[in-house]
Write a protein that holds these residues in place. Structure first.
Motif, PDB file in Angstrom:
ATOM      1  N   GLY A   1       7.789 -13.673  -2.675  1.00  0.00           N
ATOM      2  CA  GLY A   1       6.891 -14.021  -3.773  1.00  0.00           C
ATOM      3  C   GLY A   1       5.511 -13.419  -3.628  1.00  0.00           C
ATOM      4  O   GLY A   1       4.819 -13.198  -4.629  1.00  0.00           O
ATOM      5  N   TYR A   2       5.104 -13.160  -2.396  1.00  0.00           N
ATOM      6  CA  TYR A   2       3.777 -12.586  -2.152  1.00  0.00           C
ATOM      7  C   TYR A   2       3.753 -11.066  -2.280  1.00  0.00           C
ATOM      8  O   TYR A   2       2.698 -10.474  -2.507  1.00  0.00           O
ATOM      9  CB  TYR A   2       3.292 -12.962  -0.754  1.00  0.00           C
ATOM     10  CG  TYR A   2       2.725 -14.359  -0.637  1.00  0.00           C
ATOM     11  CD1 TYR A   2       2.697 -15.237  -1.712  1.00  0.00           C
ATOM     12  CD2 TYR A   2       2.202 -14.807   0.570  1.00  0.00           C
ATOM     13  CE1 TYR A   2       2.179 -16.510  -1.598  1.00  0.00           C
ATOM     14  CE2 TYR A   2       1.670 -16.079   0.708  1.00  0.00           C
ATOM     15  CZ  TYR A   2       1.662 -16.935  -0.378  1.00  0.00           C
ATOM     16  OH  TYR A   2       1.134 -18.188  -0.254  1.00  0.00           O
ATOM     17  N   LEU A   3       4.890 -10.422  -2.108  1.00  0.00           N
ATOM     18  CA  LEU A   3       4.940  -8.968  -2.142  1.00  0.00           C
ATOM     19  C   LEU A   3       5.163  -8.470  -3.565  1.00  0.00           C
ATOM     20  O   LEU A   3       6.090  -8.909  -4.251  1.00  0.00           O
ATOM     21  CB  LEU A   3       6.071  -8.450  -1.245  1.00  0.00           C
ATOM     22  CG  LEU A   3       5.848  -8.586   0.273  1.00  0.00           C
ATOM     23  CD1 LEU A   3       7.156  -8.341   1.015  1.00  0.00           C
ATOM     24  CD2 LEU A   3       4.776  -7.604   0.732  1.00  0.00           C
ATOM     25  N   GLN A   4       4.332  -7.536  -3.991  1.00  0.00           N
ATOM     26  CA  GLN A   4       4.506  -6.970  -5.328  1.00  0.00           C
ATOM     27  C   GLN A   4       5.736  -6.085  -5.401  1.00  0.00           C
ATOM     28  O   GLN A   4       6.466  -6.077  -6.392  1.00  0.00           O
ATOM     29  CB  GLN A   4       3.252  -6.159  -5.700  1.00  0.00           C
ATOM     30  CG  GLN A   4       3.226  -5.710  -7.154  1.00  0.00           C
ATOM     31  CD  GLN A   4       1.920  -5.041  -7.494  1.00  0.00           C
ATOM     32  OE1 GLN A   4       1.414  -4.237  -6.704  1.00  0.00           O
ATOM     33  NE2 GLN A   4       1.368  -5.343  -8.659  1.00  0.00           N
TER      34      GLN A   4
ATOM     35  N   PRO B   1       0.810  -1.213   0.000  1.00  0.00           N
ATOM     36  CA  PRO B   1       0.000   0.000   0.000  1.00  0.00           C
ATOM     37  C   PRO B   1       0.843   1.262   0.000  1.00  0.00           C
ATOM     38  O   PRO B   1       2.044   1.237   0.245  1.00  0.00           O
ATOM     39  CB  PRO B   1      -0.793  -0.122   1.312  1.00  0.00           C
ATOM     40  CG  PRO B   1       0.099  -0.912   2.209  1.00  0.00           C
ATOM     41  CD  PRO B   1       0.796  -1.891   1.289  1.00  0.00           C
ATOM     42  N   GLY B   2       0.152   2.374  -0.233  1.00  0.00           N
ATOM     43  CA  GLY B   2       0.811   3.664  -0.186  1.00  0.00           C
ATOM     44  C   GLY B   2       0.919   4.163   1.234  1.00  0.00           C
ATOM     45  O   GLY B   2       1.179   3.420   2.157  1.00  0.00           O
ATOM     46  N   ARG B   3       0.663   5.464   1.429  1.00  0.00           N
ATOM     47  CA  ARG B   3       0.843   6.061   2.747  1.00  0.00           C
ATOM     48  C   ARG B   3      -0.443   6.751   3.214  1.00  0.00           C
ATOM     49  O   ARG B   3      -0.528   7.973   3.212  1.00  0.00           O
ATOM     50  CB  ARG B   3       1.982   7.073   2.725  1.00  0.00           C
ATOM     51  CG  ARG B   3       3.360   6.471   2.553  1.00  0.00           C
ATOM     52  CD  ARG B   3       4.397   7.576   2.493  1.00  0.00           C
ATOM     53  NE  ARG B   3       5.738   7.039   2.475  1.00  0.00           N
ATOM     54  CZ  ARG B   3       6.469   6.822   3.565  1.00  0.00           C
ATOM     55  NH1 ARG B   3       5.958   7.073   4.747  1.00  0.00           N
ATOM     56  NH2 ARG B   3       7.692   6.342   3.463  1.00  0.00           N
ATOM     57  N   PRO B   4      -1.456   5.987   3.624  1.00  0.00           N
ATOM     58  CA  PRO B   4      -2.633   6.621   4.215  1.00  0.00           C
ATOM     59  C   PRO B   4      -2.268   7.206   5.572  1.00  0.00           C
ATOM     60  O   PRO B   4      -1.238   6.870   6.152  1.00  0.00           O
ATOM     61  CB  PRO B   4      -3.610   5.453   4.370  1.00  0.00           C
ATOM     62  CG  PRO B   4      -2.740   4.253   4.476  1.00  0.00           C
ATOM     63  CD  PRO B   4      -1.566   4.532   3.590  1.00  0.00           C
ATOM     64  N   PRO B   5      -3.102   8.101   6.089  1.00  0.00           N
ATOM     65  CA  PRO B   5      -2.791   8.696   7.401  1.00  0.00           C
ATOM     66  C   PRO B   5      -2.597   7.617   8.464  1.00  0.00           C
ATOM     67  O   PRO B   5      -3.332   6.632   8.504  1.00  0.00           O
ATOM     68  CB  PRO B   5      -4.031   9.569   7.685  1.00  0.00           C
ATOM     69  CG  PRO B   5      -4.610   9.853   6.337  1.00  0.00           C
ATOM     70  CD  PRO B   5      -4.336   8.641   5.507  1.00  0.00           C
ATOM     71  N   ARG B   6      -1.616   7.828   9.319  1.00  0.00           N
ATOM     72  CA  ARG B   6      -1.348   6.871  10.376  1.00  0.00           C
ATOM     73  C   ARG B   6      -2.304   7.090  11.542  1.00  0.00           C
ATOM     74  O   ARG B   6      -2.567   8.206  11.947  1.00  0.00           O
ATOM     75  CB  ARG B   6       0.097   7.020  10.874  1.00  0.00           C
ATOM     76  CG  ARG B   6       1.144   6.732   9.831  1.00  0.00           C
ATOM     77  CD  ARG B   6       2.532   6.903  10.426  1.00  0.00           C
ATOM     78  NE  ARG B   6       3.566   6.661   9.433  1.00  0.00           N
ATOM     79  CZ  ARG B   6       4.865   6.759   9.697  1.00  0.00           C
ATOM     80  NH1 ARG B   6       5.270   7.096  10.911  1.00  0.00           N
ATOM     81  NH2 ARG B   6       5.753   6.529   8.752  1.00  0.00           N
TER      82      ARG B   6
ATOM     83  N   LEU C   1      -1.994  -4.893   4.695  1.00  0.00           N
ATOM     84  CA  LEU C   1      -1.105  -5.780   3.930  1.00  0.00           C
ATOM     85  C   LEU C   1      -0.758  -7.024   4.752  1.00  0.00           C
ATOM     86  O   LEU C   1      -0.791  -8.148   4.236  1.00  0.00           O
ATOM     87  CB  LEU C   1       0.168  -5.030   3.551  1.00  0.00           C
ATOM     88  CG  LEU C   1       1.301  -5.895   2.979  1.00  0.00           C
ATOM     89  CD1 LEU C   1       0.949  -6.368   1.577  1.00  0.00           C
ATOM     90  CD2 LEU C   1       2.612  -5.129   2.970  1.00  0.00           C
ATOM     91  N   VAL C   2      -0.414  -6.820   6.006  1.00  0.00           N
ATOM     92  CA  VAL C   2      -0.070  -7.944   6.878  1.00  0.00           C
ATOM     93  C   VAL C   2      -1.244  -8.912   6.959  1.00  0.00           C
ATOM     94  O   VAL C   2      -1.081 -10.136   6.837  1.00  0.00           O
ATOM     95  CB  VAL C   2       0.312  -7.439   8.280  1.00  0.00           C
ATOM     96  CG1 VAL C   2       0.457  -8.606   9.260  1.00  0.00           C
ATOM     97  CG2 VAL C   2       1.602  -6.638   8.226  1.00  0.00           C
ATOM     98  N   ASN C   3      -2.429  -8.380   7.133  1.00  0.00           N
ATOM     99  CA  ASN C   3      -3.615  -9.222   7.241  1.00  0.00           C
ATOM    100  C   ASN C   3      -3.830 -10.027   5.966  1.00  0.00           C
ATOM    101  O   ASN C   3      -4.036 -11.257   6.004  1.00  0.00           O
ATOM    102  CB  ASN C   3      -4.832  -8.347   7.527  1.00  0.00           C
ATOM    103  CG  ASN C   3      -6.089  -9.162   7.727  1.00  0.00           C
ATOM    104  OD1 ASN C   3      -6.203  -9.963   8.661  1.00  0.00           O
ATOM    105  ND2 ASN C   3      -7.060  -8.973   6.838  1.00  0.00           N
ATOM    106  N   ALA C   4      -3.765  -9.356   4.819  1.00  0.00           N
ATOM    107  CA  ALA C   4      -4.033 -10.043   3.545  1.00  0.00           C
ATOM    108  C   ALA C   4      -2.956 -11.082   3.230  1.00  0.00           C
ATOM    109  O   ALA C   4      -3.255 -12.210   2.807  1.00  0.00           O
ATOM    110  CB  ALA C   4      -4.116  -9.009   2.422  1.00  0.00           C
TER     111      ALA C   4
ATOM    112  N   ARG D   1      -3.557 -15.183   3.217  1.00  0.00           N
ATOM    113  CA  ARG D   1      -3.266 -15.930   1.987  1.00  0.00           C
ATOM    114  C   ARG D   1      -2.292 -17.069   2.275  1.00  0.00           C
ATOM    115  O   ARG D   1      -2.473 -18.188   1.760  1.00  0.00           O
ATOM    116  CB  ARG D   1      -2.671 -14.986   0.943  1.00  0.00           C
ATOM    117  CG  ARG D   1      -2.288 -15.693  -0.357  1.00  0.00           C
ATOM    118  CD  ARG D   1      -1.652 -14.734  -1.341  1.00  0.00           C
ATOM    119  NE  ARG D   1      -1.149 -15.451  -2.507  1.00  0.00           N
ATOM    120  CZ  ARG D   1      -0.427 -14.882  -3.477  1.00  0.00           C
ATOM    121  NH1 ARG D   1      -0.148 -13.587  -3.420  1.00  0.00           N
ATOM    122  NH2 ARG D   1      -0.009 -15.607  -4.492  1.00  0.00           N
ATOM    123  N   LEU D   2      -1.288 -16.806   3.095  1.00  0.00           N
ATOM    124  CA  LEU D   2      -0.336 -17.846   3.443  1.00  0.00           C
ATOM    125  C   LEU D   2      -1.042 -19.004   4.144  1.00  0.00           C
ATOM    126  O   LEU D   2      -0.735 -20.176   3.894  1.00  0.00           O
ATOM    127  CB  LEU D   2       0.762 -17.282   4.342  1.00  0.00           C
ATOM    128  CG  LEU D   2       1.811 -18.273   4.846  1.00  0.00           C
ATOM    129  CD1 LEU D   2       2.552 -18.931   3.683  1.00  0.00           C
ATOM    130  CD2 LEU D   2       2.807 -17.584   5.775  1.00  0.00           C
TER     131      LEU D   2
END
Length: 454
Positions: free
Chosen positions: A91-94, A5-10, A145-148, A152-153
């Motif tokens: 392999g999972y990370l774009q 992902p990009g940088r949404p507000p923290r 990202l961690v969740n997805a 998937r794993l």
């Protein structure tokens, strides 16, 4: 692939919210495991140091006994399989995670180790990894990202593992390259298969190996050590421990002291002696033993081990190179500090904390120690040089250079005349060489017998 992902507000958490997240059952153990993984991989800190009950990382020491056991299991599984875990995550990370999210990589590795190799519910590993990401300002934007990625794993674990097993070496590239150069593809493959299994427990007994094997439910190895095949209790609870009838010592580590010849009544030095297994062997063989150790704390441990066994020796805390004995020794055992790559079954962190540069540096240290030790041997005396490295630079090549540059030294070939007789498979060109795939699993060890001309 999973899109980075990009940088949404923290999102920032107040103290109450943060405390609620960090107090979730199991969170502290997973957070500690990620910290320990970072210390090992990024700071090259030995695993034994960070998970020591008395002096380890504060995050580890604060855990309950059950959580400490979980952290140890996560680190052991994670480090043994880290090359495969990294390949799956990559392999999972774009796109790669940014440098600022380095800690998140360890959070993912810890979760992956649980999902792939431990009996932990996948949802627990996933949820607690997500919470770690949310709570860390450096990685909060990657929580989705961690969740997805981890979910998937969980769905694809069998396929993912099958793929990396077939395509990716279990060792990091530097270590795989040196293994193949030294031993070839097939032996390297077998060493890798051995690496991902937990090591057995071997014992050196004072007498009657067959009797102790029967009593403890073990077997006698061709080298004379007793291997425990079924361990239902802690070692300290086994028959014979309190009586000092035996001590824990890998079968390969027990070999060098057996190459000393008849030392009964002779002055013998065990240099770099802690934790004392080899010292005990030399005392048992009848030698008048001087145990030399540079570290006062390690010497304290050595003394405690020998006291349990009922053995006595002279103890000297000193740097080997500064030692000036009043009288030269009849025989010396030098188990030199090394890269420890032969102990990867017991210390899977070694391949991640060491480098080719470390091997070169340590080989140089060993040569200096060998030169110093050899000067302490009487003419006609014997020196056994040994270490637990798999790298020929620290073994066969080092000894070859030493012999070439030391006219008064000669090698005594290890062979059938040695007592006790040793299996042919571990004797190579008159020297001892074990690899972890031998004898159903032993430490990698090198040993050579040197004699000083009269």
């Amino acid at each position: 692939m999973t899109k980075t992902p990009g940088r949404p507000p923290r999102k920032t958490f107040d103290r109450k919210e943060a405390a609620e997240i960090s107090s979730k059952p199991g969170y502290a153990a997973r957070a500690a495991a990620a910290k320990m993984m970072a210390a090992i991989i990024d700071q090259k800190t030995p695993m034994d140091g960070v998970i020591d009950d008395d002096h380890g990382n504060p995050a580890f020491r604060a855990l309950s006994g059950a959580d400490k056991a979980l952290v140890r299991a996560i680190l052991n599984s994670g480090l043994r399989h880290l090359a495969w875990i990294n390949a799956i995550l990559d392999g999972y990370l774009q796109t790669p995670l940014p440098d600022g999210a380095r800690h998140l990589r360890h959070v993912l590795a810890v979760a992956a180790a649980q999902i792939l190799f431990l009996d932990v519910p996948d949802h627990s590993a996933v949820d607690l990894a997500v919470e770690q990401a949310r709570l860390d300002p450096r990685s909060a934007r990657f929580a989705n990202l961690v969740n997805a990625l981890l979910r998937r794993l969980g769905r694809e674990k069998e396929e993912a593992l099958a793929r990396v097993r077939a395509e990716v070496p279990i060792f990091p590239a530097w270590f795989q390259k040196r293994l193949v150069a030294a031993y070839g593809e097939e032996v390297s493959r077998r060493i890798g298969e051995n690496f991902i299994t937990l090591p057995p427990i071997d014992l050196t007994v004072k007498s009657d190996p067959r009797g102790w094997a029967d009593r403890l439910g073990g077997a006698v190895l061709p080298t004379g050590s007793v291997r425990l095949t079924e361990l239902q209790r802690a070692v300290t609870e086994l028959e014979g421990f309190d009586d000092g009838a035996w001590w824990v010592q890998d079968a390969a580590a027990a070999i060098p002291a057996k190459l000393m010849g008849d030392i009964s009544g002779k002055r013998v030095a065990d240099l770099c002696a802690a934790p004392g297994g080899k010292t005990a062997q030399l005392v048992l063989a009848g030698g008048k033993v001087t145990a030399v150790e540079q570290s006062a704390s390690r010497m304290k441990r050595l003394k405690g081990n020998l006291a349990r066994l009922g053995f006595e020796a002279e103890f000297v805390v000193a740097k080997l190179e500064e030692l000036k004995p009043e009288e030269l020794f009849d025989a010396i055992l030098l188990d030199a500090p090394c890269s420890s790559t032969g102990t990867i079954r017991r210390h899977p962190d070694v391949i991640w904390t060491k480098s080719p540069e470390d091997v070169v540096k340590l080989a140089s240290v060993q040569r200096r120690l060998l030169d110093a030790a050899f000067r302490m041997v009487k003419p006609g005396g014997r020196l056994v040089f040994a270490n637990c490295s798999l790298d020929p630079l620290e073994g066969e090549e080092l000894i070859a250079r030493f012999l070439k540059e030391t006219p008064e030294a000669r090698m005594r070939a290890v062979g059938a005349e040695e007592e006790p007789a040793l299996p042919d498979e571990i004797v190579k060109n008159g020297q001892i060489r074990t690899t972890p795939d031998m004898l159903n699993g032993v430490d990698g060890f090198y040993a050579a017998v040197l004699e000083r001309s009269e």
